[in-house]
Design an enzyme around this catalytic site. Structure first.
Site, mmCIF file in Angstrom:
data_model
loop_
_atom_site.group_PDB
_atom_site.id
_atom_site.type_symbol
_atom_site.label_atom_id
_atom_site.label_comp_id
_atom_site.label_asym_id
_atom_site.label_seq_id
_atom_site.Cartn_x
_atom_site.Cartn_y
_atom_site.Cartn_z
ATOM 1 N N THR A 27 0.826 -1.198 0.000
ATOM 2 C CA THR A 27 0.000 0.000 0.000
ATOM 3 C C THR A 27 0.863 1.253 0.000
ATOM 4 O O THR A 27 1.905 1.280 0.642
ATOM 5 C CB THR A 27 -0.845 -0.008 1.292
ATOM 6 O OG1 THR A 27 -1.735 -1.096 1.202
ATOM 7 C CG2 THR A 27 -1.582 1.293 1.510
ATOM 8 N N ARG A 46 -13.589 -8.334 0.846
ATOM 9 C CA ARG A 46 -12.652 -8.069 1.949
ATOM 10 C C ARG A 46 -12.149 -6.611 1.869
ATOM 11 O O ARG A 46 -11.770 -6.119 0.826
ATOM 12 C CB ARG A 46 -11.476 -9.029 1.859
ATOM 13 C CG ARG A 46 -10.407 -8.851 2.961
ATOM 14 C CD ARG A 46 -9.267 -7.974 2.515
ATOM 15 N NE ARG A 46 -8.202 -7.912 3.519
ATOM 16 C CZ ARG A 46 -7.177 -7.066 3.471
ATOM 17 N NH1 ARG A 46 -7.055 -6.214 2.470
ATOM 18 N NH2 ARG A 46 -6.273 -7.058 4.418
ATOM 19 N N VAL A 47 -12.160 -5.963 3.019
ATOM 20 C CA VAL A 47 -11.616 -4.610 3.119
ATOM 21 C C VAL A 47 -10.534 -4.634 4.192
ATOM 22 O O VAL A 47 -10.746 -5.209 5.266
ATOM 23 C CB VAL A 47 -12.717 -3.593 3.499
ATOM 24 C CG1 VAL A 47 -12.122 -2.211 3.759
ATOM 25 C CG2 VAL A 47 -13.774 -3.519 2.395
ATOM 26 N N GLY A 48 -9.405 -4.026 3.910
ATOM 27 C CA GLY A 48 -8.318 -3.986 4.890
ATOM 28 C C GLY A 48 -8.362 -2.719 5.715
ATOM 29 O O GLY A 48 -9.404 -2.090 5.901
ATOM 30 N N GLY A 69 0.901 -3.233 5.345
ATOM 31 C CA GLY A 69 1.019 -4.582 5.871
ATOM 32 C C GLY A 69 -0.351 -5.185 6.086
ATOM 33 O O GLY A 69 -1.332 -4.714 5.507
ATOM 34 N N GLY A 115 -3.688 -5.730 6.904
ATOM 35 C CA GLY A 115 -4.719 -4.807 7.353
ATOM 36 C C GLY A 115 -5.515 -5.292 8.534
ATOM 37 O O GLY A 115 -5.911 -4.500 9.402
HETATM 38 N N1 ASP Z 1 -2.764 -2.829 4.359
HETATM 39 C C1 ASP Z 1 -3.198 -3.340 3.084
HETATM 40 C C2 ASP Z 1 -4.393 -4.211 3.285
HETATM 41 O O1 ASP Z 1 -4.427 -4.957 4.246
HETATM 42 C C3 ASP Z 1 -2.181 -4.101 2.362
HETATM 43 C C4 ASP Z 1 -0.805 -3.543 2.364
HETATM 44 O O2 ASP Z 1 -0.490 -2.581 2.968
HETATM 45 O O3 ASP Z 1 0.031 -4.071 1.726
HETATM 46 O O4 ASP Z 1 -5.258 -4.195 2.451
#
Ligand code: ASP
Length: 328
Positions: free
Chosen positions: A188, A216-218, A240, A242
């Site tokens: 992200t 799915r939502v992070g 990372g 979520g």
């Molecule tokens: N934080 C994001 C999510 O969980 C993924 C990421 O940061 O790489 O959707």
């Protein structure tokens, strides 16, 4: 057994020369060091090695632009890049082969907007900004978010590039059709800005966990989790897994820790350690936070040594220490 290894920053790229941004990264040394940076403004930092985004944000800040415009325009660079498979156009799809985007934006007045599961529009961050500025709401999700984007005049685009489609087809052959918790299939962009007037802003945008379950939502579009801005204290953003960031309301936590007197780096470290305490025994995920306070001081901390972030500031571009928490 788990043990902590502190990793200190090592500057991996060229010297801090005006016009180039240093790549900040982690390398194992076994010892902890600290490197002071001069606070100041404007300043912008972003997660990972998204140098084009910080360059763009910096160009906005450096010509007197607002923190909010800089944050939006910075992350838009990555959203529009089809080679970046973790954000916007060309992002990896969900389990069903559909690219869905999550994004949010927040300014110094606690105005904020977010979209979740947006399909068919490259600039999720700009749709989020319209939610913030043109509606009485904070979040629009799914079909409603797409409908709103269309009503706002954004043009519809197929976000699934051939490369991402091919990789998804390959993944399906061996995946047993379950999404893997993200280890290397994510990145992200969260970008924080402090402008010349002293206003803070942040933006966070992602295609989320690759091959996630549909719907799915992070953390990334969740205000307080993926991003938080408080004009009295500072701002933080996360990358990372979520699910773990949401569970700890991560970015809000980092800002609150800074309010209690911790430096950005100390706050990010404490946030990561809280997550690790709740996940004893797990080694299958990454978390990274970066933070910026009202004085223009920055910091970051991560679980994985591959974590990096980019910084531009008014004193030239400099390295900022990042430590990692490794489990073994
Ligand atoms: N934080 C994001 C999510 O969980 C993924 C990421 O940061 O790489 O959707």
């Amino acid at each position: 057994m788990h043990r902590r290894k502190f990793l200190k920053n090592s500057a991996l790229t060229s010297a801090a020369v005006l016009g180039t941004a240093p790549l900040i990264s982690c390398a194992e040394t076994g010892t902890k060091t600290s490197q002071k940076i001069s606070p100041g403004r404007p300043v912008t930092i972003c997660t990972w090695d998204f140098g084009n985004a910080t360059e763009k944000a910096w160009s906005v800040l450096n010509t007197g632009g607002s923190a909010l415009d800089a944050a939006e325009q910075g992350v838009m660079v990555e959203e529009a890049d089809p080679e970046n498979q973790t954000v916007g156009l060309g992002g990896r799809p969900d389990r069903d082969g559909i690219v869905t985007l999550d994004a949010c934006i927040m300014d110094s007045k606690s105005n904020c907007g977010a979209v979740m599961g947006l399909e068919g529009y490259v600039h999720a961050v700009s749709v989020a900004r319209r939610v913030m500025e043109e509606t009485p709401h904070v979040i629009l999700a799914g079909d409603g978010a797409s409908q709103f984007a269309a009503e706002q005049g954004f043009s519809r685009t197929d976000l699934l590039t051939e490369r991402s489609r091919q990789e998804w087809m390959e993944w399906k052959k061996t995946s047993k059709y379950t999404p893997v918790i993200n280890i290397e299939n994510h990145d992200t962009i969260g970008l924080l800005t402090l402008d010349a007037k002293g206003d803070l802003a942040g933006a966070c945008t992602t295609s989320g966990m690759a091959y996630k379950l549909r719907g799915r939502v992070g953390d990334s579009p969740v205000i307080g989790a993926g991003l938080y801005v408080d004009p009295e204290v500072g701002a933080a953003t996360a990358t990372g897994m979520g699910e773990e960031v949401v569970r700890t309301v991560g970015s809000f936590l980092i800002v609150e820790l800074m309010r209690q007197g911790k430096s950005p780096e100390e706050a990010c470290r404490e946030g990561v350690h809280r997550i690790m305490k709740k996940n004893a025994g797990r080694t299958d995920f990454q978390i990274g936070f970066i933070a910026l306070n009202t004085r223009g001081e920055t910091g970051g901390y991560c679980i994985h040594p591959g974590f990096s972030y980019r910084q531009y500031d008014s004193k030239g571009h400099r390295n900022t220490p990042v430590e990692s928490y490794l489990k073994s």
